[in-house]
Design an enzyme around this catalytic site. Structure first.
Site, PDB file in Angstrom:
ATOM      1  CG  HIS A 285      33.150  43.082  32.006  1.00  0.00           C
ATOM      2  ND1 HIS A 285      34.192  43.343  32.843  1.00  0.00           N
ATOM      3  CD2 HIS A 285      32.692  41.852  32.368  1.00  0.00           C
ATOM      4  CE1 HIS A 285      34.359  42.320  33.676  1.00  0.00           C
ATOM      5  NE2 HIS A 285      33.470  41.401  33.399  1.00  0.00           N
ATOM      6  CG  HIS A 324      36.271  49.981  38.094  1.00  0.00           C
ATOM      7  ND1 HIS A 324      35.715  49.209  39.090  1.00  0.00           N
ATOM      8  CD2 HIS A 324      36.866  49.142  37.219  1.00  0.00           C
ATOM      9  CE1 HIS A 324      35.980  47.945  38.820  1.00  0.00           C
ATOM     10  NE2 HIS A 324      36.660  47.866  37.706  1.00  0.00           N
ATOM     11  CG  ASP A 380      39.889  47.513  30.207  1.00  0.00           C
ATOM     12  OD1 ASP A 380      40.677  46.587  29.987  1.00  0.00           O
ATOM     13  OD2 ASP A 380      38.750  47.355  30.687  1.00  0.00           O
TER      14      ASP A 380
END
Ligand code: CMC
Length: 446
Positions: A285, A324, A380
């Site tokens: 996460h 994702h 990210d």
């Protein structure tokens, strides 16, 4: 076996049936048919409970590990279309907010449902800005950590500790109290974050400067040394503000579900935010940005990328920052982040790891393994490079995610509290363990 016996739907559901807004289920164990209403392309799991083999039967449940196909709430905050790569807060596309808004304005939007008027924004900014200071005892508390303690561990503990300073936060159904805790949480998270950073360096804590913007003040508390007045670089200040906008909310992800789940026990918001921050810490996460940078460092050079990709395809590694749970397309945030990276490099110098990242992306986007699985860069993938260029140590990366996500967590928590359909979260299980058995004394055990 019970005979086939169609169950007649209630009158209101018949209307639905005429409009085909219902689902007819045949239980092949009994031959019975059931009709359950469909609303928003969804059936209510509890409507399945009537499906029984006999009267003693508990009734039908759904099995959904990780809740990947279960809507646990009705929400009006964030919309994601993962297949199309769309993200909107309260209806506003993320691209427009990133271009035109500020984090504090976006946080207001997320929390209140509408963009603020000038007066509302001034009032909101004033209150958040005037809640940035933390109790001096929190400093002592942080001093107790080792110099190399992970800042996420420190911030989780510190935000939980805030609940002991603000016992009024327990009044979760008092609107004024919720408003005050919201100012406090959004105001104090950057201060706690900056203090964990200063602690790890052994540097004196730098106090908030209320004349600076939200991101500008954060940079001040992080990096100020001997200057009488810290003046943040405007490009870096704006870059951080946009990154904060991109991270403000993301509907029912792991940490938000933690916030809602823990909050559903009616604990105070500081304790619930501590739980949400802990959920964010994990490498799958909010910890992924840190993991991406470690991966790029491990790869080390562009010519070693193909080898690394081979290892990923054989299952030995993961390509961190790729894939994702909901985006099966390019994460719309990642596109904006990639753009910001170059703006930051213009000020701070090009981060050489960008070439390794670009090569990973180039190969992955052409490779069948990634294409078939719809694995694209997520938010990210490039954030770590920006944070590193701005001078943040890797361990601070997830903290930079937690600060802006605080507004989303609070909005989701409040929505949950005010939703009369919500109760304390309590999923079911399918028990497949031992049936009843008698205790075995130690000397009889095999
Ligand atoms: N690298 C290599 N293979 C992957 C990756 C990856 N990053 N992600 C998924 N796969 C493969 C996975 O092995 C599986 O293959 P197979 O079908 O052969 O078993 C397939 O793709 C589907 O994977 P999954 O685990 O079912 O996918 P998911 O949607 O449940 O997982 C994820 C989503 C984010 C946990 C996963 O993609 C992942 O671990 N990515 C790396 C960590 C990361 O970047 N996380 C940040 C998420 S974005 C920030 C946030 O919102 O928190």
């Amino acid at each position: 076996m019970n005979p086939t016996k169609p169950i007649v739907a209630p009158a209101s559901d018949k209307t639905n049936a005429a409009r085909r807004e219902s689902l007819t289920i045949t239980d092949n164990r009994t031959g019975r048919q059931y009709e359950v209403p469909v609303q928003h392309d969804t059936i209510r799991a509890i409507d399945l409970r009537q499906i029984k083999v006999n009267e003693d039967d508990f009734g039908m449940m759904t099995y959904d590990p990780a809740y990947t196909n279960t809507a646990s709430c009705i929400s009006r905050i964030t919309f994601i279309d993962g297949d199309k790569g769309i993200l909107r807060y309260r209806g506003y596309p993320i691209e427009e907010l990133a271009e035109k808004s500020t984090y504090l304005e976006t946080a207001y939007l997320i929390l209140h449902g509408e963009l603020p008027t000038n007066a509302q924004l001034e009032d909101w900014t004033y209150h958040v800005t005037h809640h940035t200071f933390i109790h001096e005892s929190i400093k002592k508390f942080l001093d107790g950590f080792h110099y190399d303690a992970h800042p996420m561990g420190m911030i989780i503990s510190a935000v939980a500790a805030l609940s002991t300073f603000y016992p009024d936060a327990k009044n979760i159904f008092d609107e004024d109290s919720r408003r005050k805790q919201t100012w406090r949480l959004i105001g104090k998270m950057p201060t706690l974050a900056a203090f964990t950073y200063r602690h790890s360096l052994g540097m004196p804590y730098a106090y908030p400067d209320n004349e600076l913007s939200y991101p500008g003040n954060f940079l001040n508390m992080l990096f100020r040394t001997t200057e009488l007045k810290y003046r943040p670089n405007p490009t870096l200040e704006r870059a951080l503000d946009v990154l904060f906008i991109l991270h403000a909310d993301h509907e029912q992800n792991c940490s938000t579900s933690a916030m809602r789940g823990v909050g559903s026990s009616h604990v105070d918001p500081y304790s619930a935010i501590a739980a949400a921050t802990a959920a964010l810490y994990g490498p799958l996460h909010g910890g992924a940005n840190e993991a991406v940078l470690r991966m790029l460092l491990e790869i080390g050079s562009v010519n070693r990328v193909p080898d690394y990709i081979k290892q990923v395809k054989s299952g030995e590694q993961k390509l961190m920052g790729f894939g994702h749970c909901v985006y099966k397309n390019y994460d719309p945030r990642a596109k904006i982040v990639k753009h910001i990276a170059y703006e930051v490099f213009d000020v701070m110098g090009r981060n050489p790891l960008i070439d390794i990242a670009l090569e990973c992306e180039r190969i992955a986007l052409e490779d069948d393994y990634f294409v078939k699985r719809k694995l694209y860069p997520n938010v990210d993938f490039y954030t770590g490079l920006i944070y590193q260029s701005m001078g943040f140590p890797m361990t601070m990366f997830p903290v930079l995610f937690a600060i802006p996500r605080t507004s989303g967590w609070i909005a989701q928590w409040q929505e949950m509290l005010l939703d009369p359909e919500q109760k304390i979260a309590r999923p079911r299980q399918i028990y497949l363990g031992s049936d009843e058995r008698s205790y075995i004394p130690m000397d009889h055990r095999g």
